[in-house]
Structures are given as C-alpha cells and as structure tokens.
Enzyme design. Sequence first.
Site, short mmCIF file in Angstrom:
data_model
loop_
_atom_site.label_atom_id
_atom_site.label_comp_id
_atom_site.label_asym_id
_atom_site.label_seq_id
_atom_site.Cartn_x
_atom_site.Cartn_y
_atom_site.Cartn_z
N SER A 38 55.64 20.92 -59.98
CA SER A 38 56.58 21.05 -58.86
C SER A 38 56.00 20.55 -57.54
O SER A 38 55.61 19.40 -57.43
CB SER A 38 57.02 22.51 -58.76
OG SER A 38 58.08 22.64 -57.84
N HIS A 39 55.85 21.45 -56.58
CA HIS A 39 55.42 21.07 -55.23
C HIS A 39 53.90 21.13 -55.09
O HIS A 39 53.38 20.85 -54.02
CB HIS A 39 56.05 22.04 -54.23
CG HIS A 39 55.83 23.46 -54.64
ND1 HIS A 39 56.51 24.02 -55.70
CD2 HIS A 39 54.99 24.40 -54.19
CE1 HIS A 39 56.09 25.26 -55.87
NE2 HIS A 39 55.17 25.53 -54.98
N ASP A 80 60.98 17.93 -53.35
CA ASP A 80 59.59 18.15 -53.79
C ASP A 80 59.19 17.27 -54.97
O ASP A 80 59.92 16.36 -55.36
CB ASP A 80 59.39 19.64 -54.14
CG ASP A 80 60.08 20.02 -55.43
OD1 ASP A 80 61.11 19.40 -55.74
OD2 ASP A 80 59.58 20.91 -56.14
N ASP A 126 59.16 17.40 -58.23
CA ASP A 126 60.06 17.18 -59.36
C ASP A 126 61.53 17.21 -58.98
O ASP A 126 62.41 17.24 -59.85
CB ASP A 126 59.78 18.23 -60.45
CG ASP A 126 60.00 19.65 -59.97
OD1 ASP A 126 59.78 19.90 -58.76
OD2 ASP A 126 60.39 20.52 -60.77
N ASP A 149 63.52 19.46 -57.48
CA ASP A 149 64.43 20.61 -57.53
C ASP A 149 64.51 21.36 -56.20
O ASP A 149 65.45 22.11 -55.99
CB ASP A 149 64.09 21.56 -58.70
CG ASP A 149 62.67 22.08 -58.66
OD1 ASP A 149 61.91 21.70 -57.75
OD2 ASP A 149 62.32 22.89 -59.55
N ARG A 150 63.56 21.15 -55.31
CA ARG A 150 63.63 21.83 -54.02
C ARG A 150 64.25 20.93 -52.95
O ARG A 150 64.27 19.71 -53.10
CB ARG A 150 62.24 22.22 -53.53
CG ARG A 150 61.59 23.26 -54.40
CD ARG A 150 60.29 23.74 -53.77
NE ARG A 150 59.76 24.83 -54.57
CZ ARG A 150 58.89 25.73 -54.14
NH1 ARG A 150 58.41 25.64 -52.92
NH2 ARG A 150 58.47 26.70 -54.92
N LYS A 161 67.45 24.40 -60.13
CA LYS A 161 67.75 24.10 -58.75
C LYS A 161 67.77 22.59 -58.59
O LYS A 161 67.18 21.86 -59.39
CB LYS A 161 66.78 24.78 -57.82
CG LYS A 161 65.35 24.57 -58.12
CD LYS A 161 64.53 25.60 -57.34
CE LYS A 161 63.06 25.45 -57.68
NZ LYS A 161 62.32 26.68 -57.46
C1 G1P Z 1 57.57 30.03 -56.25
C2 G1P Z 1 58.76 30.47 -55.45
C3 G1P Z 1 59.93 30.73 -56.35
C4 G1P Z 1 60.22 29.50 -57.21
C5 G1P Z 1 58.95 29.06 -57.91
C6 G1P Z 1 59.17 27.75 -58.67
O1 G1P Z 1 57.20 31.05 -57.15
O2 G1P Z 1 58.46 31.61 -54.68
O3 G1P Z 1 61.06 31.07 -55.59
O4 G1P Z 1 61.23 29.76 -58.14
O5 G1P Z 1 57.90 28.87 -56.98
O6 G1P Z 1 59.51 26.71 -57.83
P1 G1P Z 1 55.98 32.08 -56.86
O7 G1P Z 1 54.77 31.26 -56.59
O8 G1P Z 1 56.40 32.84 -55.63
O9 G1P Z 1 55.92 32.93 -58.08
ZN ZN Z 2 59.95 21.83 -57.95
#
Ligand code: G1P
Ligand code: ZN
Length: 542
Positions: free
Chosen positions: A113-114, A277, A279, A281-282, A376
Amino acid sequence: MAIHTKSIQPFEGQKPGTSGLRKKTRVFMQPGFLEAFVQSIFEATGGAEGKTYVLGGDGRFFNAAAIQTILKMAAANGAACVLVGQNGLLSTPATSHLIRLNQTDGGFILSASHNPGGIEEDFGLKFNAANGGPAPEALTEAMYAISQTITSYKISDGPDIDLSRQHEASLDGMRVQVIDSVADYHALMRGLFDFDAIRALFAGGYRMVFDAMHAVTGPYAKAIFEDDLGAAPGSVRNAVPLEDFGGGHPDPNPIWASELMATMMASDGPDFGAASDGDGDRNMITGKGVFVSPSDSLAVLAANATAAPAYAKGLAGVARSMPTSAAADRVAEALGIEAFETPTGWKFFGNLLDAGRVTICGEESAGTSSDHVREKDGLWAVLLWLNILAEQKKPVAQLLAEHWARYGRDYYSRHDYEALPTEKAQAVMAGLRDQLASLPGRSVGGLTLTAADEFAYHDPIDGSTSSGQGLRLYFEGARAVLRLSGTGTQGATLRLYLERYEPPEGDHQRDLQAALAPLRDAVRSLARIEALLGRVEPDVIT
Ligand code: G1P
Ligand code: ZN
C-alpha cells in the site's frame, strides 16, 4: 515442463494484519517465504484446482519476480486460468473489479500500500475473495494456521511469462491472460459518473493536479483525467510507476504529498488537487487553499452523491471505520439512512456491501469507496468529487464551509507514535484498558468523560464478533480513540485519534491542532504517554 513438490519449514509470523501480509522486502525474498504463504492461501481456500484468479500489484520492487512465482505455483496447483495486469500492474480497486467482472475465484494483490518500496523497504501480499473484497478474518486466520504447519509447496519449472505485452499464454496447462491494466476499470468509472459534466468543467478552464506519487495510479489517471476527461496535459504528476516510488512514501496525506499541498496553497494554485497511494486505494482531496480531511470527505461525498448517475436514486446506508469521525453519521441521520461503525480495515465493510445495507464507506486513513467494488478506491473518490464540483460549480472551500454550516464541523486529527518497542506500546494500551470502568464522570483538563470502552464489533450480517478493536474515550462533545496499528513492519505504532464537535452555529475556521489541544492533553495524561513512552510528541500528525 514439470511440477515439483518442494519441502519447506514453516516461517514464523505469516499472520495477515489489517490488510494482508506485510513484511520487509528482504523477508519476502527469503527462499520459500512467498511460496509458503501462497501455498497456505491455496490450501485455506480449498485448493486451486480448476480455479481462476486475478493477479497484479503496485509495481514495487519484487513485484515482477513474485508474479512469476505465483503463476508457476498456480499452474502447479491445478488452476485453470490467471488474468495478469500488463507489466504486472493492477491497482487494488481494479483488481477487485476484475475479480467481480470475470467472476473469478479470487485475486492476489502484491502491495504494501502506502509503505515505501525497495529492497530495504516493504512488500506485501493480500488475497481477495470471490466477492472482490479482502479475505475476511476467518479466512486470514485459516491461512495463518496452515502457514504454521506447512511442509511443502508445489511449483512448475516452466518459463517466465512475458508480462510486457497483452497476450495469452499457457503454463503447464494453465491459461495466462496478460490484460490491459486500465481498460476495464476505466469503463467501470465511465458507467458510474457523469463524464460529460466533468468534461465540460475542464473545457471551461478548470485546473486540477493529480499526484500519482510514482505509484500504480499514474497510467489510470492519465487515461481518465487527461485523455478522456480533457484535464490539461501535465495535470497528472509523477505518473510513471517506479519500483521505489522515487524514494518517497506513496502515502497521500499533507506530509508525504507536501509538494501537492504547496501547489494547492499557492495564491495562483489550481482549483482542485488530489493524490493516491502505492496501490491506488487511498485518496487525498484538496481545493485551492484548503485540505479536506478524509472523514469530512466521506461526509461530503455521502451528502452530495446523488450528483453522480450511479447514486442518483440515493444511498442505502453509510459505513465508517470506528476511528473515523462522526461527520458521516450526521449526514446519514439527515438523509434518514443507516449508519454503521466497523473496525479498522476494509474487510469489515464487505458483508454490509454484499448485503446491500450500505452504498458508501470510508476510513479516516484516506480510504473511501462504494458498492461498485469491494475495496477502497482512490480514483473513484476523486471522480465523485469532480462530479459533485461539476454540478455545484463552487470552489471546494465553499462547499466544505457550507457543509459545516449545515451539519457542524468535526475537528479531527490523528497522532501517530511510530516504531515503538512493542512492550511500551502495549503498556499504554493496558494501562488505559485497566482504567476504562472508572473513567465515566471524571474530569480531565476541563473535559468530562461520559463513557469509555474497548470496541468490539458484532457483524450484523454474519453474526461474528471481532473484539479488541481499540479503546474509545467519550467526552462531552469530543472523542478520543487509541489503537495499535496492524500494518507496520517495524516495532509497534500507537495511533491516537482526536475528534471534537463544533455545532453548526460555532466557529469552523479555527486552527485544527489548536482546537484539539485540550483533548490531546487530556488523553496524553490519561494514557500516561510521557511516562510510558518517554516522549510526548508524535512522529506523524495527519
Ligand atoms: C491502516 C489504516 C486503516 C487501513 C489500513 C490499510 O491500518 O489505519 O484504516 O484500512 O491501514 O490501508 P493500521 O495500520 O491502522 O492497522
Ligand atoms: Zn493502499
């Protein structure tokens, strides 16, 4: 070509977190590590025999090699067909859509992801089920259980598949289709939104900047915003996906997308700015001179969604993750529709979406989406904003101010303490957990507590319970939440979520952190942050 069964020892820690299995890239690159987890996924889902999958990732380092391994393992395990994005690229929402469109048995998403990418950074693997959504908890638990006792995996010794061009190939009897990463997703978006209205907006000189952060959305954003909708060439920045995201964090928030923020805050800045981000989704939404918090964005989208043809008939309900602000609940109440509060993580929205109870969902962590997929969807959020702006023809700042004037403003911010020794982070949580029962009625720094609990979610669709989902402290007109991150790859991250309500007639233009300071101080003292962590200030404030 032949199929080999290779012996392995189980690896520790193959427990999926908030969003799949995330580890340092070098951990994933250990011989047999990826293979053990993929074999566990096949076994936890009843085997791969005769099944069809979607496969792709965000293009980060090790993406291409992992795809070849998964293809060879799918073939060896008897899968019938795998659809792979060209060059190994598929955004997370596009993968979700392809699973649903082609009615496959699931999909593999290679992404952290990010989190940053590269050999010294992070890698991840997530399995999505046939509904297109992240594997539910029962399934991730099953994967983990199998990974602890696994003794072997199956792999074909066939050749690598050429991912650079769209074509069809065969691997040990399994069909591999290398497909256009963008086309089907683009068509889905065209069907949801009023593209003509958005085109007219850009034709009238509307200026937008989209920062793809050198991640997967670059090709999608260019095709949709510039080539189709007519945003000026160059509107999409950092559009070429890179293995290390150009050395940055592909995380769309004011800290990591600071270049975009600077552009938007300039006196001659564009009308609208957004980012996505690693991938895809954000999303991050900004207007000229204004940042829209993800919690507010969810509320504004829910309040105005009927601008888009797909939502013209109204919404069934709205869901938000527990730490997300109550702004969306206020909209749901005004619309007379259901509002749900679920644990952090997109997987908890799946049942509500499948059952038709909610249409739009969102998280404070910059995730918003609807029932068009089961993930998302960053570009979806940007397009819905554009569709609303095309209809309302007013600046983002004005739209937001009018929203607050009607519903009130939930001042909201998240403070993260990162890379903590796990025992220290757990001590904060345990110390506060012990106090929960005694908190209601107490006053701290002038704020009175009305309730306190540890969030447990009872899924109204399948009846399952997920406990231990974060500590909630309710004050008069305010709320604080503490929970530990489930996505980190180093130590523990403590997240402190702060929220204070200012009614419609109140002052909505205060400095955000100043408005939250009394609440922040009260929570720091209750949770004994300084005593237990040895410091007061968080690493990241969003
Ligand atoms: C974090 C975000 C959560 C999101 C997840 C995946 O998770 O807080 O909302 O769904 O990344 O992108 P966390 O690190 O808080 O468990
Ligand atoms: Zn992501």
